[in-house]
Design a protein around this motif. Structure first.
Motif, PDB file in Angstrom:
ATOM      1  N   PHE A  26       0.846  -1.195   0.000  1.00 20.98           N
ATOM      2  CA  PHE A  26       0.000   0.000   0.000  1.00 20.98           C
ATOM      3  C   PHE A  26       0.881   1.245   0.000  1.00 20.98           C
ATOM      4  O   PHE A  26       1.567   1.523   0.986  1.00 20.98           O
ATOM      5  CB  PHE A  26      -0.932   0.008   1.222  1.00 20.98           C
ATOM      6  N   TYR A  27       0.864   1.960  -1.125  1.00 18.47           N
ATOM      7  CA  TYR A  27       1.593   3.221  -1.222  1.00 18.47           C
ATOM      8  C   TYR A  27       0.712   4.354  -0.683  1.00 18.47           C
ATOM      9  O   TYR A  27      -0.489   4.309  -0.843  1.00 18.47           O
ATOM     10  CB  TYR A  27       1.933   3.493  -2.705  1.00 18.47           C
ATOM     11  N   TYR A  28       1.336   5.377  -0.061  1.00 19.94           N
ATOM     12  CA  TYR A  28       2.775   5.473   0.202  1.00 19.94           C
ATOM     13  C   TYR A  28       3.084   5.129   1.662  1.00 19.94           C
ATOM     14  O   TYR A  28       4.221   4.890   2.007  1.00 19.94           O
ATOM     15  CB  TYR A  28       3.254   6.912  -0.087  1.00 19.94           C
ATOM     16  N   ASP A  29       2.064   5.103   2.468  1.00 21.26           N
ATOM     17  CA  ASP A  29       2.290   4.971   3.912  1.00 21.26           C
ATOM     18  C   ASP A  29       1.492   3.828   4.519  1.00 21.26           C
ATOM     19  O   ASP A  29       0.926   3.960   5.619  1.00 21.26           O
ATOM     20  CB  ASP A  29       1.949   6.292   4.619  1.00 21.26           C
ATOM     21  N   GLY A  30       1.450   2.693   3.829  1.00 22.56           N
ATOM     22  CA  GLY A  30       0.805   1.515   4.387  1.00 22.56           C
ATOM     23  C   GLY A  30      -0.675   1.734   4.673  1.00 22.56           C
ATOM     24  O   GLY A  30      -1.364   2.448   3.946  1.00 22.56           O
ATOM     25  N   VAL A  31      -1.147   1.112   5.746  1.00 22.60           N
ATOM     26  CA  VAL A  31      -2.540   1.264   6.173  1.00 22.60           C
ATOM     27  C   VAL A  31      -2.565   1.730   7.630  1.00 22.60           C
ATOM     28  O   VAL A  31      -1.592   1.562   8.364  1.00 22.60           O
ATOM     29  CB  VAL A  31      -3.325  -0.065   6.035  1.00 22.60           C
ATOM     30  N   ARG A  32      -3.703   2.295   8.041  1.00 27.89           N
ATOM     31  CA  ARG A  32      -3.836   2.805   9.412  1.00 27.89           C
ATOM     32  C   ARG A  32      -4.198   1.690  10.391  1.00 27.89           C
ATOM     33  O   ARG A  32      -3.667   1.614  11.485  1.00 27.89           O
ATOM     34  CB  ARG A  32      -4.897   3.906   9.460  1.00 27.89           C
ATOM     35  N   ASP A  33      -5.204   0.884   9.992  1.00 24.96           N
ATOM     36  CA  ASP A  33      -5.690  -0.179  10.855  1.00 24.96           C
ATOM     37  C   ASP A  33      -6.268  -1.277   9.977  1.00 24.96           C
ATOM     38  O   ASP A  33      -6.267  -1.171   8.749  1.00 24.96           O
ATOM     39  CB  ASP A  33      -6.721   0.352  11.860  1.00 24.96           C
ATOM     40  N   VAL A  70       1.964  -2.264  10.103  1.00 21.68           N
ATOM     41  CA  VAL A  70       2.105  -3.633   9.594  1.00 21.68           C
ATOM     42  C   VAL A  70       1.266  -4.610  10.415  1.00 21.68           C
ATOM     43  O   VAL A  70       0.721  -5.578   9.882  1.00 21.68           O
ATOM     44  CB  VAL A  70       3.594  -4.063   9.577  1.00 21.68           C
ATOM     45  N   SER A  71       1.112  -4.349  11.707  1.00 24.39           N
ATOM     46  CA  SER A  71       0.258  -5.214  12.530  1.00 24.39           C
ATOM     47  C   SER A  71      -1.171  -5.267  11.990  1.00 24.39           C
ATOM     48  O   SER A  71      -1.848  -6.295  12.092  1.00 24.39           O
ATOM     49  CB  SER A  71       0.247  -4.726  13.985  1.00 24.39           C
ATOM     50  N   ALA A  72      -1.632  -4.159  11.404  1.00 19.80           N
ATOM     51  CA  ALA A  72      -2.971  -4.137  10.812  1.00 19.80           C
ATOM     52  C   ALA A  72      -3.041  -5.050   9.590  1.00 19.80           C
ATOM     53  O   ALA A  72      -4.064  -5.688   9.333  1.00 19.80           O
ATOM     54  CB  ALA A  72      -3.351  -2.713  10.426  1.00 19.80           C
ATOM     55  N   GLN A  73      -1.938  -5.119   8.827  1.00 13.40           N
ATOM     56  CA  GLN A  73      -1.915  -6.031   7.680  1.00 13.40           C
ATOM     57  C   GLN A  73      -1.926  -7.487   8.147  1.00 13.40           C
ATOM     58  O   GLN A  73      -2.552  -8.349   7.512  1.00 13.40           O
ATOM     59  CB  GLN A  73      -0.707  -5.753   6.785  1.00 13.40           C
ATOM     60  N   LEU A  74      -1.245  -7.765   9.244  1.00 15.11           N
ATOM     61  CA  LEU A  74      -1.309  -9.104   9.826  1.00 15.11           C
ATOM     62  C   LEU A  74      -2.737  -9.413  10.263  1.00 15.11           C
ATOM     63  O   LEU A  74      -3.273 -10.494   9.993  1.00 15.11           O
ATOM     64  CB  LEU A  74      -0.359  -9.211  11.023  1.00 15.11           C
ATOM     65  N   ALA A  75      -3.366  -8.447  10.913  1.00 10.68           N
ATOM     66  CA  ALA A  75      -4.722  -8.645  11.438  1.00 10.68           C
ATOM     67  C   ALA A  75      -5.741  -8.815  10.324  1.00 10.68           C
ATOM     68  O   ALA A  75      -6.763  -9.489  10.504  1.00 10.68           O
ATOM     69  CB  ALA A  75      -5.108  -7.470  12.339  1.00 10.68           C
ATOM     70  N   TYR A  76      -5.494  -8.205   9.164  1.00 10.24           N
ATOM     71  CA  TYR A  76      -6.452  -8.316   8.064  1.00 10.24           C
ATOM     72  C   TYR A  76      -6.615  -9.761   7.593  1.00 10.24           C
ATOM     73  O   TYR A  76      -7.623 -10.096   6.964  1.00 10.24           O
ATOM     74  CB  TYR A  76      -6.039  -7.411   6.899  1.00 10.24           C
ATOM     75  N   SER A  77      -5.657 -10.614   7.928  1.00 10.02           N
ATOM     76  CA  SER A  77      -5.784 -12.043   7.602  1.00 10.02           C
ATOM     77  C   SER A  77      -7.066 -12.636   8.192  1.00 10.02           C
ATOM     78  O   SER A  77      -7.589 -13.629   7.674  1.00 10.02           O
ATOM     79  CB  SER A  77      -4.566 -12.820   8.124  1.00 10.02           C
ATOM     80  N   ARG A  78      -7.574 -12.029   9.270  1.00 15.87           N
ATOM     81  CA  ARG A  78      -8.820 -12.513   9.893  1.00 15.87           C
ATOM     82  C   ARG A  78     -10.057 -12.087   9.120  1.00 15.87           C
ATOM     83  O   ARG A  78     -11.135 -12.630   9.333  1.00 15.87           O
ATOM     84  CB  ARG A  78      -8.934 -11.993  11.333  1.00 15.87           C
ATOM     85  N   HIS A  79      -9.913 -11.115   8.234  1.00  8.61           N
ATOM     86  CA  HIS A  79     -11.061 -10.546   7.531  1.00  8.61           C
ATOM     87  C   HIS A  79     -11.181 -11.013   6.079  1.00  8.61           C
ATOM     88  O   HIS A  79     -12.207 -10.773   5.447  1.00  8.61           O
ATOM     89  CB  HIS A  79     -10.984  -9.014   7.540  1.00  8.61           C
ATOM     90  N   SER A  80     -10.126 -11.608   5.549  1.00  9.18           N
ATOM     91  CA  SER A  80     -10.111 -11.977   4.138  1.00  9.18           C
ATOM     92  C   SER A  80      -9.711 -13.441   3.988  1.00  9.18           C
ATOM     93  O   SER A  80      -8.737 -13.884   4.595  1.00  9.18           O
ATOM     94  CB  SER A  80      -9.118 -11.095   3.368  1.00  9.18           C
TER      95      SER A  80
END
Length: 278
Positions: A26-33, A70-80
């Motif tokens: 995710f450009y440019y600054d990742g994701v928030r949550d 990055v922890s939010a990207q790890l957590a998104y594994s629960r949603h997709s």
């Protein structure tokens, strides 16, 4: 969008078991949550081709992801159902089709290993890990996994930063020091990375170095060509007018076949790496 559509066509034509995302998701600054709309806007609603819908994606983090959460990207594994990001670094055991043999994919977080970079200066290099103990733990984990993979027919290591690159960012000094000796010692088949915004294939001591960072931006600079040993750089594509590109990697009993494709569907380069001599 062009790259996503072409990926779908290639999956239908050549087959695939999963997609490997090599960072800067995710450009440019990742994701928030984990609820950030970017997950929908630039992932779920983009990679919608029929061939891609049911494929799992295995994900690693790049420097732009670390600018966010990055922890939010790890957590998104629960949603997709298709987004798989179990840990900052992890191991996948793969079956080689048509054989009883296995392959190993070791996924790294090179930002935790080497540090972050602002990414906008030519030759900007990571400034060292923010947490030296965590970097040491990851390296120790990698050493152990490489030893455990000694009977695997192929071993692939993936990270965001390149070991070798002729392009804007060039070789990563930290990885040349820490990772390159391990790849050589354990006869790794290939190292897969992104970061530089083009397609490259380099080969040193029998190890393939695959740069696949052309999913969106394309950059033609080969400013670090002299920083790569003579004969190592074998292929480069970064035409600014191109709609992008990606790599298809196939493992079978006889070879690891690496095919570089433009988002138009055009095959740009093709190389076969042999199984490891066990």
């Amino acid at each position: 969008m062009a790259t996503a559509a072409a990926m779908g066509r290639v999956v239908e034509e050549r087959g695939a078991d999963f997609v490997l995302a090599l960072g800067d998701n995710f450009y440019y600054d990742g994701v928030r949550d984990e609820w950030d709309p970017r997950f929908q806007e630039t992932f779920e609603r983009v990679f919608t081709a029929p061939g891609l819908r049911d494929l799992p994606w295995f994900v690693l983090a790049g420097n732009h992801d670390h600018h966010g959460n990055v922890s939010a990207q790890l957590a998104y594994s629960r949603h997709s159902e298709r987004w798989h990001f179990p840990h900052h670094y992890y191991s996948l055991r793969l079956r080689v089709p048509g054989t009883n043999a296995t392959a190993r994919l070791l996924v790294l977080d090179t930002v935790l290993l080497c540090g972050s970079t602002d990414d906008f200066g030519v030759g900007a290099t990571p400034g060292g890990p923010a947490d030296a103990a965590a970097a040491k733990a990851q390296l120790s984990w990698l050493r152990g996994r490489l030893v455990a993979a000694r009977h695997d027919l192929y071993v692939l290591v993936a990270g965001h930063y390149p070991v070798w690159s002729v392009a804007e960012h060039g070789p990563t000094t930290c990885l040349l020091r820490l990772l390159r000796p391990l790849l050589r010692q354990h006869h790794v088949t290939a190292y897969l990375c992104g970061h530089d915004h083009n397609l490259q294939f380099l080969k040193e001591d029998g190890i393939g170095y695959v740069v696949s960072g052309a999913g969106n931006f394309m950059e033609a600079s080969q400013i670090h060509k002299a920083a790569v040993p003579p004969g190592v750089a074998r292929f480069f594509f970064g035409a600014p007018e191109s709609p992008g590109g990606f790599v298809h990697l196939r493992l079978d009993a006889s070879a690891a076949t690496v095919t570089f494709l433009e988002a138009t569907g055009r095959v740009l380069h093709h190389v076969a790496l042999p199984p490891r001599d066990l």
